[in-house]
Design an enzyme around this catalytic site. Sequence first.
Site, short mmCIF file in Angstrom:
data_model
loop_
_atom_site.label_atom_id
_atom_site.label_comp_id
_atom_site.label_asym_id
_atom_site.label_seq_id
_atom_site.Cartn_x
_atom_site.Cartn_y
_atom_site.Cartn_z
N HIS A 37 0.77 -1.21 -0.07
CA HIS A 37 -0.07 -0.01 0.07
C HIS A 37 0.79 1.23 -0.03
O HIS A 37 0.58 2.14 -0.68
CB HIS A 37 -0.90 0.00 1.26
CG HIS A 37 -1.96 -1.06 1.30
ND1 HIS A 37 -1.86 -2.00 2.50
CD2 HIS A 37 -2.92 -1.34 0.73
CE1 HIS A 37 -3.06 -2.97 2.37
NE2 HIS A 37 -3.57 -2.51 1.13
N GLN A 148 -0.84 -3.91 -9.06
CA GLN A 148 -1.08 -5.14 -10.17
C GLN A 148 -1.07 -6.37 -9.22
O GLN A 148 -1.74 -7.43 -9.78
CB GLN A 148 0.30 -5.10 -10.61
CG GLN A 148 0.54 -6.31 -11.63
CD GLN A 148 -0.47 -6.33 -12.80
OE1 GLN A 148 -1.09 -5.40 -13.17
NE2 GLN A 148 -0.63 -7.53 -13.41
N VAL A 176 4.37 -5.60 -4.70
CA VAL A 176 5.47 -5.49 -3.79
C VAL A 176 5.46 -6.96 -3.04
O VAL A 176 4.23 -7.52 -2.51
CB VAL A 176 5.47 -4.55 -2.79
CG1 VAL A 176 6.53 -4.64 -1.70
CG2 VAL A 176 5.48 -3.12 -3.49
P1 AMP Z 1 -6.67 -3.45 -0.16
O1 AMP Z 1 -6.40 -2.92 0.82
O2 AMP Z 1 -5.99 -5.16 -0.19
O3 AMP Z 1 -7.93 -3.37 -0.91
O4 AMP Z 1 -5.64 -3.16 -1.57
C1 AMP Z 1 -5.60 -1.63 -1.67
C2 AMP Z 1 -4.84 -1.37 -2.93
O5 AMP Z 1 -3.60 -1.86 -2.81
C3 AMP Z 1 -5.06 -2.25 -4.36
O6 AMP Z 1 -4.76 -1.34 -5.42
C4 AMP Z 1 -4.11 -3.37 -4.21
O7 AMP Z 1 -3.97 -3.88 -5.44
C5 AMP Z 1 -3.00 -2.71 -3.78
N1 AMP Z 1 -2.08 -3.65 -3.16
C6 AMP Z 1 -2.40 -4.84 -2.05
N2 AMP Z 1 -1.19 -5.57 -2.00
C7 AMP Z 1 -0.31 -5.01 -2.70
C8 AMP Z 1 1.02 -5.29 -3.16
N3 AMP Z 1 1.42 -6.64 -2.36
N4 AMP Z 1 1.76 -4.79 -3.95
C9 AMP Z 1 1.14 -3.56 -4.53
N5 AMP Z 1 0.07 -3.33 -4.42
C10 AMP Z 1 -0.74 -4.04 -3.55
#
Ligand code: AMP
Length: 281
Positions: A37, A148, A176
Site C-alpha cells: 500500500h 498489479q 510488492v
Molecule cells: P486492499 O487494501 O487489499 O484493497 O488493496 C488496496 C490497494 O493496494 C489495491 O490497489 C491493491 O492492488 C494494492 N495492493 C495490495 N497488495 C499489494 C502489493 N503486495 N503490492 C502492490 N500493491 C498492492
Amino acid sequence: VKVVTSVREMQRLAEAWRRQGRRIGFVPTMGCLHVGHLSLIRIAKQRSDIVVASIFVNPTQFGPKEDFKRYPRDITRDKKLAVGAGCDVLFVPRTQDMYPQGYATYVMVEGLSKGLCGRSRPIHFRGVTTVVAKLFHIVKPHLAVFGQKDAQQAVILQRMARDLNFDTRILVAPIVREKDGLAMSSRNVYLSTGERKQALVLSRALRKAKQMVSKGERKASVIKNTIIQLIRGAKDAVIDYVEVVHPETLEDLTLLGDRALVALAVKFGSTRLIDNTLIKV
Ligand code: AMP
C-alpha cells in the site's frame, strides 16, 4: 495526517484543492496497511500535490460467507504508516454514510468481472467498481493508483473509468513482495506458520512459469499444468484457479502471443491468496 470521516467534508476539500489548481492523487485501500500500500502512496505523491488514501472495508464486495467481519483493522497503525509514506489526508468514511438506508445503485463492468476471481466471487467486482466510482466522486482525484497484485481489479477499474468517462488517470503499480517472494497482502496475517511456509509455492510457481516461457514454452496448458503440479505439492493448498490469460481482455490463451497474464487463487485453510505475473514473450 488529517483524518476525514465526513463525505461532505472530503468533497469540499477536494473542490477547494481543484480550485487552487492542485493535483489530487488517490490510493483506495481497505486498511491494515503494508509496504505494498505504501508503495502506491509514494507513487501517488511523486505525481500529485496532495495525496488522499482511503480506508474503507467495503461490505458490498464481500460474499455472505467471506471474511468481512474478521478482516483486519488497525487505524492507529495505518495513520502512522500513511504519514511516513507521504499521505496528506486519510479518508475513513462510515459505512452508514457510504451505504445509507435505501441504497440501490451499483456499477457493473460486464464480461471482465465474470472469469478468474469472478467465478468464485460473483458479487465481488460489482462491489469494487461501485465503491471506487463513489470514492472518485468524493475525492475527485486527477490520478488514482492501484496495485498489479489485484490484476483483474486493475483491468476492470480501467475499463470502468474509460466507459463512464471518469476524469481520473489510473496507474497500476508493481506487486510488492516479502523478501522470500510472498506477495504482500493484509490477509497474510491469517496464515499459520505452516501455511505461511507453504504459501511460498505460489510465487515459486509463477517464477517457474516465467522461466518456462523464457526457455521457449508457448503452450498455456503446459504452463498451467506445471503450476498446478507445483502447488499440489503443498499439502494444505486448495486451488481455486490457475489461468493464463490476455492481460487486457482477460480471455483464456491457448498459445502465448506477445504478452500473457498468469494468475492464480489458492486457499490455505480459510485464507484465500491471489498472485500473478505478467509475462512478456
Ligand atoms: P486492499 O487494501 O487489499 O484493497 O488493496 C488496496 C490497494 O493496494 C489495491 O490497489 C491493491 O492492488 C494494492 N495492493 C495490495 N497488495 C499489494 C502489493 N503486495 N503490492 C502492490 N500493491 C498492492
